[in-house]
Design a protein around this motif. Structure first.
Motif, PDB file in Angstrom:
ATOM      1  N   PHE A  61       0.853  -1.186   0.000  1.00 32.56           N
ATOM      2  CA  PHE A  61       0.000   0.000   0.000  1.00 32.56           C
ATOM      3  C   PHE A  61       0.890   1.238   0.000  1.00 32.56           C
ATOM      4  O   PHE A  61       2.051   1.190   0.402  1.00 32.56           O
ATOM      5  N   ALA A  62       0.312   2.359  -0.427  1.00 32.58           N
ATOM      6  CA  ALA A  62       0.976   3.651  -0.287  1.00 32.58           C
ATOM      7  C   ALA A  62      -0.036   4.680   0.177  1.00 32.58           C
ATOM      8  O   ALA A  62      -1.197   4.679  -0.262  1.00 32.58           O
ATOM      9  N   VAL A  63       0.410   5.541   1.080  1.00 34.97           N
ATOM     10  CA  VAL A  63      -0.367   6.687   1.540  1.00 34.97           C
ATOM     11  C   VAL A  63       0.514   7.923   1.403  1.00 34.97           C
ATOM     12  O   VAL A  63       1.716   7.806   1.192  1.00 34.97           O
ATOM     13  N   ALA A  64      -0.076   9.082   1.531  1.00 34.33           N
ATOM     14  CA  ALA A  64       0.716  10.305   1.437  1.00 34.33           C
ATOM     15  C   ALA A  64       1.324  10.671   2.779  1.00 34.33           C
ATOM     16  O   ALA A  64       2.511  10.996   2.873  1.00 34.33           O
ATOM     17  N   TYR A  65       0.503  10.608   3.844  1.00 31.55           N
ATOM     18  CA  TYR A  65       0.922  11.115   5.141  1.00 31.55           C
ATOM     19  C   TYR A  65       0.873  10.024   6.200  1.00 31.55           C
ATOM     20  O   TYR A  65       0.141   9.029   6.080  1.00 31.55           O
ATOM     21  N   VAL A  66       1.618  10.232   7.263  1.00 31.39           N
ATOM     22  CA  VAL A  66       1.776   9.213   8.299  1.00 31.39           C
ATOM     23  C   VAL A  66       0.446   8.857   8.951  1.00 31.39           C
ATOM     24  O   VAL A  66       0.153   7.678   9.196  1.00 31.39           O
ATOM     25  N   GLU A  67      -0.384   9.863   9.246  1.00 32.49           N
ATOM     26  CA  GLU A  67      -1.643   9.559   9.928  1.00 32.49           C
ATOM     27  C   GLU A  67      -2.529   8.639   9.092  1.00 32.49           C
ATOM     28  O   GLU A  67      -3.316   7.854   9.632  1.00 32.49           O
ATOM     29  N   GLU A  68      -2.392   8.710   7.765  1.00 31.79           N
ATOM     30  CA  GLU A  68      -3.162   7.803   6.911  1.00 31.79           C
ATOM     31  C   GLU A  68      -2.694   6.361   7.093  1.00 31.79           C
ATOM     32  O   GLU A  68      -3.508   5.425   7.116  1.00 31.79           O
ATOM     33  N   GLY A  69      -1.400   6.181   7.214  1.00 30.74           N
ATOM     34  CA  GLY A  69      -0.864   4.846   7.452  1.00 30.74           C
ATOM     35  C   GLY A  69      -1.235   4.309   8.824  1.00 30.74           C
ATOM     36  O   GLY A  69      -1.557   3.121   8.980  1.00 30.74           O
ATOM     37  N   ILE A  70      -1.205   5.171   9.821  1.00 19.18           N
ATOM     38  CA  ILE A  70      -1.580   4.757  11.176  1.00 19.18           C
ATOM     39  C   ILE A  70      -3.028   4.271  11.194  1.00 19.18           C
ATOM     40  O   ILE A  70      -3.351   3.261  11.833  1.00 19.18           O
ATOM     41  N   ARG A  71      -3.882   4.966  10.476  1.00 19.01           N
ATOM     42  CA  ARG A  71      -5.302   4.554  10.433  1.00 19.01           C
ATOM     43  C   ARG A  71      -5.443   3.147   9.860  1.00 19.01           C
ATOM     44  O   ARG A  71      -6.246   2.341  10.344  1.00 19.01           O
ATOM     45  N   LEU A  72      -4.656   2.843   8.831  1.00 23.59           N
ATOM     46  CA  LEU A  72      -4.707   1.492   8.266  1.00 23.59           C
ATOM     47  C   LEU A  72      -4.257   0.459   9.292  1.00 23.59           C
ATOM     48  O   LEU A  72      -4.893  -0.590   9.460  1.00 23.59           O
ATOM     49  N   ARG A  73      -3.146   0.732   9.964  1.00 21.79           N
ATOM     50  CA  ARG A  73      -2.642  -0.210  10.965  1.00 21.79           C
ATOM     51  C   ARG A  73      -3.654  -0.409  12.104  1.00 21.79           C
ATOM     52  O   ARG A  73      -3.876  -1.535  12.572  1.00 21.79           O
ATOM     53  N   GLU A  74      -4.259   0.681  12.551  1.00 22.79           N
ATOM     54  CA  GLU A  74      -5.213   0.581  13.660  1.00 22.79           C
ATOM     55  C   GLU A  74      -6.469  -0.186  13.273  1.00 22.79           C
ATOM     56  O   GLU A  74      -7.222  -0.628  14.146  1.00 22.79           O
ATOM     57  N   ASN A  75      -6.681  -0.349  11.972  1.00 17.95           N
ATOM     58  CA  ASN A  75      -7.842  -1.097  11.499  1.00 17.95           C
ATOM     59  C   ASN A  75      -7.469  -2.450  10.906  1.00 17.95           C
ATOM     60  O   ASN A  75      -8.242  -3.043  10.149  1.00 17.95           O
ATOM     61  N   GLY A  76      -6.290  -2.931  11.261  1.00 22.51           N
ATOM     62  CA  GLY A  76      -5.946  -4.312  10.974  1.00 22.51           C
ATOM     63  C   GLY A  76      -5.234  -4.588   9.670  1.00 22.51           C
ATOM     64  O   GLY A  76      -5.032  -5.753   9.309  1.00 22.51           O
ATOM     65  N   ILE A  77      -4.825  -3.541   8.938  1.00 22.87           N
ATOM     66  CA  ILE A  77      -4.096  -3.766   7.686  1.00 22.87           C
ATOM     67  C   ILE A  77      -2.670  -4.193   8.012  1.00 22.87           C
ATOM     68  O   ILE A  77      -1.964  -3.523   8.775  1.00 22.87           O
ATOM     69  N   THR A  78      -2.225  -5.303   7.402  1.00 19.89           N
ATOM     70  CA  THR A  78      -0.921  -5.869   7.745  1.00 19.89           C
ATOM     71  C   THR A  78       0.113  -5.775   6.626  1.00 19.89           C
ATOM     72  O   THR A  78       1.311  -5.912   6.897  1.00 19.89           O
ATOM     73  N   LYS A  79      -0.306  -5.559   5.388  1.00 23.29           N
ATOM     74  CA  LYS A  79       0.652  -5.479   4.286  1.00 23.29           C
ATOM     75  C   LYS A  79       1.559  -4.251   4.463  1.00 23.29           C
ATOM     76  O   LYS A  79       1.199  -3.290   5.147  1.00 23.29           O
ATOM     77  N   PRO A  80       2.743  -4.244   3.832  1.00 21.15           N
ATOM     78  CA  PRO A  80       3.635  -3.080   3.944  1.00 21.15           C
ATOM     79  C   PRO A  80       2.960  -1.800   3.448  1.00 21.15           C
ATOM     80  O   PRO A  80       2.206  -1.829   2.465  1.00 21.15           O
ATOM     81  N   VAL A  81       3.255  -0.712   4.142  1.00 22.12           N
ATOM     82  CA  VAL A  81       2.669   0.592   3.795  1.00 22.12           C
ATOM     83  C   VAL A  81       3.788   1.603   3.592  1.00 22.12           C
ATOM     84  O   VAL A  81       4.521   1.939   4.529  1.00 22.12           O
ATOM     85  N   LEU A  82       3.908   2.098   2.386  1.00 20.27           N
ATOM     86  CA  LEU A  82       4.867   3.150   2.035  1.00 20.27           C
ATOM     87  C   LEU A  82       4.222   4.509   2.298  1.00 20.27           C
ATOM     88  O   LEU A  82       3.114   4.774   1.817  1.00 20.27           O
ATOM     89  N   VAL A  83       4.922   5.357   3.040  1.00 26.52           N
ATOM     90  CA  VAL A  83       4.461   6.734   3.279  1.00 26.52           C
ATOM     91  C   VAL A  83       5.200   7.642   2.307  1.00 26.52           C
ATOM     92  O   VAL A  83       6.420   7.812   2.402  1.00 26.52           O
ATOM     93  N   LEU A  84       4.475   8.224   1.380  1.00 28.65           N
ATOM     94  CA  LEU A  84       5.088   8.935   0.265  1.00 28.65           C
ATOM     95  C   LEU A  84       5.672  10.294   0.636  1.00 28.65           C
ATOM     96  O   LEU A  84       6.638  10.746   0.024  1.00 28.65           O
ATOM     97  N   HIS A  85       5.098  10.968   1.620  1.00 32.37           N
ATOM     98  CA  HIS A  85       5.580  12.310   1.955  1.00 32.37           C
ATOM     99  C   HIS A  85       5.628  12.497   3.469  1.00 32.37           C
ATOM    100  O   HIS A  85       4.908  13.326   4.035  1.00 32.37           O
ATOM    101  N   PRO A  86       6.494  11.733   4.125  1.00 34.18           N
ATOM    102  CA  PRO A  86       6.581  11.838   5.584  1.00 34.18           C
ATOM    103  C   PRO A  86       7.282  13.120   6.017  1.00 34.18           C
ATOM    104  O   PRO A  86       8.109  13.660   5.293  1.00 34.18           O
ATOM    105  N   GLN A  87       6.943  13.574   7.216  1.00 37.19           N
ATOM    106  CA  GLN A  87       7.605  14.723   7.816  1.00 37.19           C
ATOM    107  C   GLN A  87       8.444  14.254   9.009  1.00 37.19           C
ATOM    108  O   GLN A  87       8.113  13.271   9.672  1.00 37.19           O
ATOM    109  N   PHE A  88       9.517  14.970   9.281  1.00 42.09           N
ATOM    110  CA  PHE A  88      10.479  14.539  10.304  1.00 42.09           C
ATOM    111  C   PHE A  88       9.817  14.292  11.651  1.00 42.09           C
ATOM    112  O   PHE A  88      10.192  13.362  12.383  1.00 42.09           O
TER     113      PHE A  88
END
Length: 372
Positions: A61-88
């Motif tokens: 999977f790919a998301v733009a921002y970290v909070e989008e990836g966190i939402r996937l993890r919190e809802n049980g998504i297990t596949k790798p998630v690339l964050v396209l535009h992370p901030q420090f």
């Protein structure tokens, strides 16, 4: 399907599955598929979409921002998630939730390595973005030696993929430029692989790249808009199914005589006896003012009703003079008889902007895949 009783966005998981299988059919057998689910899965529902895609067998999977990836993890998504535009500021959150950052500059690379060192990590998966001409994010060719030195000089990170982004893969007039991007990516990634001593996943194709440049699949492709039913090509669009259908209802019907006006700034002037229907959807929902003044319209009982006057924050008005309809009847804004591309083009914009602009106050209704 039940008729709408309010403004809703129906999300058809059967259409999603159809699109996924269509795109998979375009890939070589050993090529992986990364599904882009950023921006609420292009305006739909990222969790419902990601769960279905994981079921279908997506590799990444790919998301733009970290909070989008966190939402996937919190809802049980297990596949790798690339964050396209992370901030420090979110690097530690990335690690906490087992997300994988795109590192696109020396500063991001050095800072993430430092974070990994602080947390005593080893071989944490990261992704390296190469700039081949889009000129948004990414390392330029002269930087390859330096980034190779930074990566090989630590055991804290390991490159999971190297990728770039095509600027105009849907535009055949830009074919020479696109081929140049692909060639430059091949050259830059080859140099980086030689320096690293191992070969990460390589990907440059987006949806249009998958369709128009099949020899550039490398080891993975990224698809976003295609999953949601849009091929950026009039010949491909009919083979895909839009996932989202925006529906609403008629709140009120009013009969107006010659000389009356409708809406703010009296933007529509009645020139003959006219029936106007008021609908509970407006620019605060994502149907912007660009669609008003009869540029676009909706479908009621199978017939086209142009939007009249200015679009309001919560309301649009449509002309139903020649349509047999009543208050409470269902209205199709887009999807069904009207392709979202046609609706967007009527307002002078693109499907991406239309579908990602449907606001969260519009209820999402998930339609499961019919597997019969």
């Amino acid at each position: 399907m039940p008729k709408a009783e309010e403004t809703v966005l129906e999300i058809d998981l059967g259409a999603l599955a159809h699109n996924y299988r269509f795109l998979r059919s375009k890939l070589d057998e050993d090529v992986k598929l990364l599904s882009v689910v950023k921006a609420h899965a292009y305006g739909s529902d990222s969790v419902a979409i990601a769960k279905k895609l994981e079921e279908l067998g997506t590799d990444y999977f790919a998301v733009a921002y970290v909070e989008e990836g966190i939402r996937l993890r919190e809802n049980g998504i297990t596949k790798p998630v690339l964050v396209l535009h992370p901030q420090f500021t979110h690097f530690e959150s990335i690690i906490e939730h087992c997300l994988e950052p795109n590192l696109y500059s020396e500063r991001t690379l050095q800072t993430f390595i430092q974070t990994a060192e602080k947390l005593n990590l080893e071989n944490y998966p990261v992704h390296i973005k190469l700039n081949t001409g889009l000129n948004r994010l990414g390392f330029d060719e002269p930087e390859i030696s330096r980034i190779s030195e930074l990566i090989t000089g630590t055991k804290r990170v390991k490159v999971a993929s190297v990728f770039s982004h095509l600027a105009a893969s849907e535009d055949w007039q830009e074919r020479e430029f696109t081929v140049g991007q692909i060639d430059l990516f091949r050259k830059m990634s080859r140099q980086l692989i030689e320096n690293l001593g191992y070969e990460p996943l390589l990907h440059i194709c987006n949806t249009s790249g998958v369709i128009n440049y099949p020899k550039a699949q490398f080891s993975m492709v990224r698809t976003g808009i295609g999953l949601y039913g849009y091929g950026n090509d009039k010949n491909i669009d009919p083979q895909l199914k839009p996932v989202g259908k925006l529906k609403t209802i008629i709140s009120q019907i009013r009969k107006l005589d010659n000389g009356a006006t409708v809406g703010y700034n009296r933007a529509f002037k009645v020139e003959k006896p006219t029936r106007i229907a008021t609908l509970p959807v407006g620019h605060a929902d994502g149907i912007n003012r660009i669609y008003g003044r009869e540029k676009a319209g909706v479908f009621i009982n199978g017939k086209y009703a142009p939007i009249v006057g200015n679009v309001c924050m919560d309301i649009i008005m449509v002309n139903v003079t020649d349509i047999d309809c009543k208050e409470g009847d269902e209205v199709i804004v887009f999807g069904g008889p009207q392709h979202p591309v046609d609706f967007a083009e009527a307002g002078g914009t693109i499907s991406y902007e239309l579908i990602t602009g449907i606001q969260r106050r519009v209820s999402r209704v998930i339609i499961p895949e019919n597997k019969k």
